[in-house]
Design a protein around this motif. Sequence first.
Motif, PDB file in Angstrom:
ATOM      1  N   ALA A 119      31.811  33.004  57.977  1.00 50.90           N
ATOM      2  CA  ALA A 119      30.561  33.630  57.545  1.00 50.90           C
ATOM      3  C   ALA A 119      30.373  34.997  58.189  1.00 50.90           C
ATOM      4  CB  ALA A 119      29.381  32.718  57.878  1.00 50.90           C
ATOM      5  N   HIS A 120      30.773  35.114  59.456  1.00 46.06           N
ATOM      6  CA  HIS A 120      30.650  36.409  60.136  1.00 46.06           C
ATOM      7  C   HIS A 120      31.548  37.455  59.474  1.00 46.06           C
ATOM      8  CE1 HIS A 120      30.020  39.244  63.441  1.00 46.06           C
ATOM      9  NE2 HIS A 120      31.318  39.472  63.392  1.00 46.06           N
ATOM     10  N   VAL A 133      30.319  40.967  57.454  1.00 51.66           N
ATOM     11  CA  VAL A 133      30.804  42.311  57.772  1.00 51.66           C
ATOM     12  C   VAL A 133      31.377  42.971  56.523  1.00 51.66           C
ATOM     13  CG1 VAL A 133      32.556  43.613  59.037  1.00 51.66           C
ATOM     14  CG2 VAL A 133      31.245  41.835  60.209  1.00 51.66           C
ATOM     15  N   ALA A 134      32.232  42.250  55.820  1.00 55.32           N
ATOM     16  CA  ALA A 134      32.905  42.822  54.654  1.00 55.32           C
ATOM     17  C   ALA A 134      31.929  43.129  53.523  1.00 55.32           C
ATOM     18  CB  ALA A 134      33.991  41.865  54.168  1.00 55.32           C
ATOM     19  N   SER A 135      30.869  42.332  53.395  1.00 60.70           N
ATOM     20  CA  SER A 135      29.943  42.510  52.272  1.00 60.70           C
ATOM     21  C   SER A 135      29.276  43.884  52.274  1.00 60.70           C
ATOM     22  CB  SER A 135      28.870  41.418  52.303  1.00 60.70           C
ATOM     23  OG  SER A 135      28.026  41.562  53.444  1.00 60.70           O
ATOM     24  N   ALA A 136      29.184  44.505  53.431  1.00 59.76           N
ATOM     25  CA  ALA A 136      28.558  45.831  53.504  1.00 59.76           C
ATOM     26  C   ALA A 136      29.340  46.871  52.721  1.00 59.76           C
ATOM     27  CB  ALA A 136      28.424  46.264  54.964  1.00 59.76           C
ATOM     28  N   TYR A 137      30.633  46.627  52.499  1.00 59.12           N
ATOM     29  CA  TYR A 137      31.500  47.584  51.805  1.00 59.12           C
ATOM     30  C   TYR A 137      31.832  47.141  50.385  1.00 59.12           C
ATOM     31  CZ  TYR A 137      32.135  49.322  56.545  1.00 59.12           C
ATOM     32  OH  TYR A 137      31.913  49.809  57.805  1.00 59.12           O
ATOM     33  N   ALA A 138      31.149  46.114  49.911  1.00 57.22           N
ATOM     34  CA  ALA A 138      31.487  45.529  48.610  1.00 57.22           C
ATOM     35  C   ALA A 138      31.382  46.527  47.470  1.00 57.22           C
ATOM     36  CB  ALA A 138      30.600  44.320  48.334  1.00 57.22           C
ATOM     37  N   ASP A 139      30.471  47.497  47.580  1.00 58.68           N
ATOM     38  CA  ASP A 139      30.301  48.485  46.515  1.00 58.68           C
ATOM     39  C   ASP A 139      31.252  49.668  46.647  1.00 58.68           C
ATOM     40  OD1 ASP A 139      28.238  46.969  45.438  1.00 58.68           O
ATOM     41  OD2 ASP A 139      26.686  48.006  46.592  1.00 58.68           O
ATOM     42  N   ASP A 140      31.979  49.737  47.741  1.00 61.13           N
ATOM     43  CA  ASP A 140      32.858  50.878  48.004  1.00 61.13           C
ATOM     44  C   ASP A 140      34.300  50.623  47.573  1.00 61.13           C
ATOM     45  OD1 ASP A 140      30.639  52.092  49.145  1.00 61.13           O
ATOM     46  OD2 ASP A 140      31.190  51.474  51.169  1.00 61.13           O
ATOM     47  N   VAL A 141      34.811  49.465  47.925  1.00 63.33           N
ATOM     48  CA  VAL A 141      36.219  49.133  47.711  1.00 63.33           C
ATOM     49  C   VAL A 141      36.331  47.653  47.383  1.00 63.33           C
ATOM     50  CG1 VAL A 141      38.473  48.934  48.853  1.00 63.33           C
ATOM     51  CG2 VAL A 141      37.069  50.946  49.251  1.00 63.33           C
ATOM     52  N   ASP A 142      37.263  47.301  46.539  1.00 62.58           N
ATOM     53  CA  ASP A 142      37.560  45.901  46.251  1.00 62.58           C
ATOM     54  C   ASP A 142      38.260  45.291  47.463  1.00 62.58           C
ATOM     55  OD1 ASP A 142      38.251  43.425  45.297  1.00 62.58           O
ATOM     56  OD2 ASP A 142      39.764  44.157  43.884  1.00 62.58           O
ATOM     57  N   LEU A 143      37.575  44.377  48.143  1.00 60.93           N
ATOM     58  CA  LEU A 143      38.124  43.777  49.363  1.00 60.93           C
ATOM     59  C   LEU A 143      38.758  42.407  49.121  1.00 60.93           C
ATOM     60  CD1 LEU A 143      35.371  44.755  51.960  1.00 60.93           C
ATOM     61  CD2 LEU A 143      37.579  45.833  51.585  1.00 60.93           C
ATOM     62  N   MET A 200      35.004  35.403  68.996  1.00 60.58           N
ATOM     63  CA  MET A 200      35.162  36.619  69.788  1.00 60.58           C
ATOM     64  C   MET A 200      36.087  37.605  69.073  1.00 60.58           C
ATOM     65  SD  MET A 200      35.265  35.725  73.861  1.00 60.58           S
ATOM     66  CE  MET A 200      36.278  34.267  73.786  1.00 60.58           C
ATOM     67  N   LEU A 201      37.164  37.096  68.522  1.00 60.78           N
ATOM     68  CA  LEU A 201      38.084  37.968  67.798  1.00 60.78           C
ATOM     69  C   LEU A 201      37.423  38.535  66.549  1.00 60.78           C
ATOM     70  CD1 LEU A 201      41.409  35.923  68.024  1.00 60.78           C
ATOM     71  CD2 LEU A 201      40.893  38.067  69.200  1.00 60.78           C
ATOM     72  N   ALA A 202      36.668  37.717  65.840  1.00 56.82           N
ATOM     73  CA  ALA A 202      36.013  38.183  64.618  1.00 56.82           C
ATOM     74  C   ALA A 202      35.005  39.278  64.907  1.00 56.82           C
ATOM     75  CB  ALA A 202      35.342  37.007  63.913  1.00 56.82           C
ATOM     76  N   ARG A 203      34.259  39.131  65.989  1.00 55.57           N
ATOM     77  CA  ARG A 203      33.261  40.150  66.330  1.00 55.57           C
ATOM     78  C   ARG A 203      33.921  41.476  66.691  1.00 55.57           C
ATOM     79  NH1 ARG A 203      29.675  35.793  69.714  1.00 55.57           N
ATOM     80  NH2 ARG A 203      28.286  35.194  67.988  1.00 55.57           N
ATOM     81  N   ARG A 204      35.071  41.387  67.327  1.00 54.69           N
ATOM     82  CA  ARG A 204      35.778  42.630  67.679  1.00 54.69           C
ATOM     83  C   ARG A 204      36.523  43.211  66.482  1.00 54.69           C
ATOM     84  NH1 ARG A 204      38.709  46.229  70.436  1.00 54.69           N
ATOM     85  NH2 ARG A 204      40.978  46.088  70.549  1.00 54.69           N
ATOM     86  N   TRP A 205      37.204  42.353  65.698  1.00 52.28           N
ATOM     87  CA  TRP A 205      38.171  42.854  64.734  1.00 52.28           C
ATOM     88  C   TRP A 205      37.714  42.884  63.278  1.00 52.28           C
ATOM     89  CZ3 TRP A 205      42.060  45.779  65.786  1.00 52.28           C
ATOM     90  CH2 TRP A 205      42.651  45.730  67.048  1.00 52.28           C
ATOM     91  N   ALA A 206      36.752  42.065  62.874  1.00 54.78           N
ATOM     92  CA  ALA A 206      36.344  42.081  61.463  1.00 54.78           C
ATOM     93  C   ALA A 206      35.866  43.463  61.027  1.00 54.78           C
ATOM     94  CB  ALA A 206      35.281  41.021  61.199  1.00 54.78           C
ATOM     95  N   PRO A 207      35.020  44.168  61.822  1.00 57.88           N
ATOM     96  CA  PRO A 207      34.633  45.524  61.414  1.00 57.88           C
ATOM     97  C   PRO A 207      35.828  46.473  61.336  1.00 57.88           C
ATOM     98  CG  PRO A 207      33.140  44.685  63.092  1.00 57.88           C
ATOM     99  CD  PRO A 207      34.305  43.740  63.036  1.00 57.88           C
ATOM    100  N   TRP A 208      36.705  46.421  62.319  1.00 55.76           N
ATOM    101  CA  TRP A 208      37.836  47.349  62.336  1.00 55.76           C
ATOM    102  C   TRP A 208      38.787  47.078  61.171  1.00 55.76           C
ATOM    103  CZ3 TRP A 208      42.953  48.088  62.151  1.00 55.76           C
ATOM    104  CH2 TRP A 208      43.444  49.327  62.574  1.00 55.76           C
TER     105      TRP A 208
END
Length: 352
Positions: free
Chosen positions: A331-332, A336-346, A238-246
């Motif tokens: 995995a969740h 989420v983070a993989s969508a930004y892999a080409d934008d910023v080094d995460l 539940m926390l990951a679904r709310r907070w991983a994108p943010w």
Amino acid sequence: MDNLARKEDVDQRIRQTMADIARIGEPKRMMEVADSLVYSMPPERGVEMAGLMSYANPFYLPEMPDEAAARIAVHIGTLAEYAMRAKLTANRAGKSNILLACAPKSASTFIQGALRAALDLPTASLFTATTDPMSGSALGANLREQEPDELALLRAGLNGRGYVTQHHARCSPYLARLVEIYRIRPIVTYRNIFDTLVSMDDMVVEWRKGLPGTVSNYFNDAMPRSYHLKDREARLMMLARRWAPWLTQFYVSWRQCEAMGFVQPLWISYDADFLGEKSALAARIVDYVGASGDAALRLAAAFEDRSDASAKRLNKGVAGRGRDLPEAVRAHVLAVASAYADDVDLTPLIGG
């Protein structure tokens, strides 16, 4: 009683009433307390007192006939002029204004407390027009996106002392311009997302201890009432679904604005900096904010003081807490983070 003593008593009553209503969230009760002061004053001080009550609680609005309201109405031109004058005053104040733009559970509350102690700065809220951050919490603002608000920026900028504040605020070109206009030094604190989720789970469960089953903490954390009764994996998901994108967007937003030249923040990693050499971190911060004298020594000492760590929301104060995160939750987060892999080094958020 002589006039001076009487004036001191009245001033004390005004200050106390402002402090009281600042944290009264129930509208009827707040109006009763505020009005008991406003209508006890001489009529010629009515507008002044109503103004002070409105400053203490943004939801106070005095009851008055339409014709009386019309007599004190403000033209848009007057508002425009005074807003500009207030903004100019804040811009030229020459005080230390520090924004901790923080990911949750990145030690920002502890760092803010250390900065307050070392630099003798008050706190402020930049996203609610309230007297202090706790006023915003009491009035139900915790689920708001903590984007700085110009009325709040003006209030803080006119306090004559400067301030240190912490907000979960993503960056944007608009925010960067506000930071420039109001001469704010942004410090960005971040932490590994997996560790963050474990620490957040501890915090949310702790908040619910002792609460009656009929009481919801939703407006503090957006979690369901039964959160603490669920198994660990369900809670963390539940926390990951709310907070991983943010959390991902928070980091990306500040990195992108920095890369585009909109803002030049000081970056503080929970693992590499906060858990590292405190004197080195203190020296970096003091140099960045332009403090002088023995400020670095005072700040390093404040970092070492864990006497009120609980009040400053420092939980375990260790790295690697997310190593045993359930695989589905991990995995969740990675998806989420993989969508930004080409934008910023995460890598600082999810590892290599």
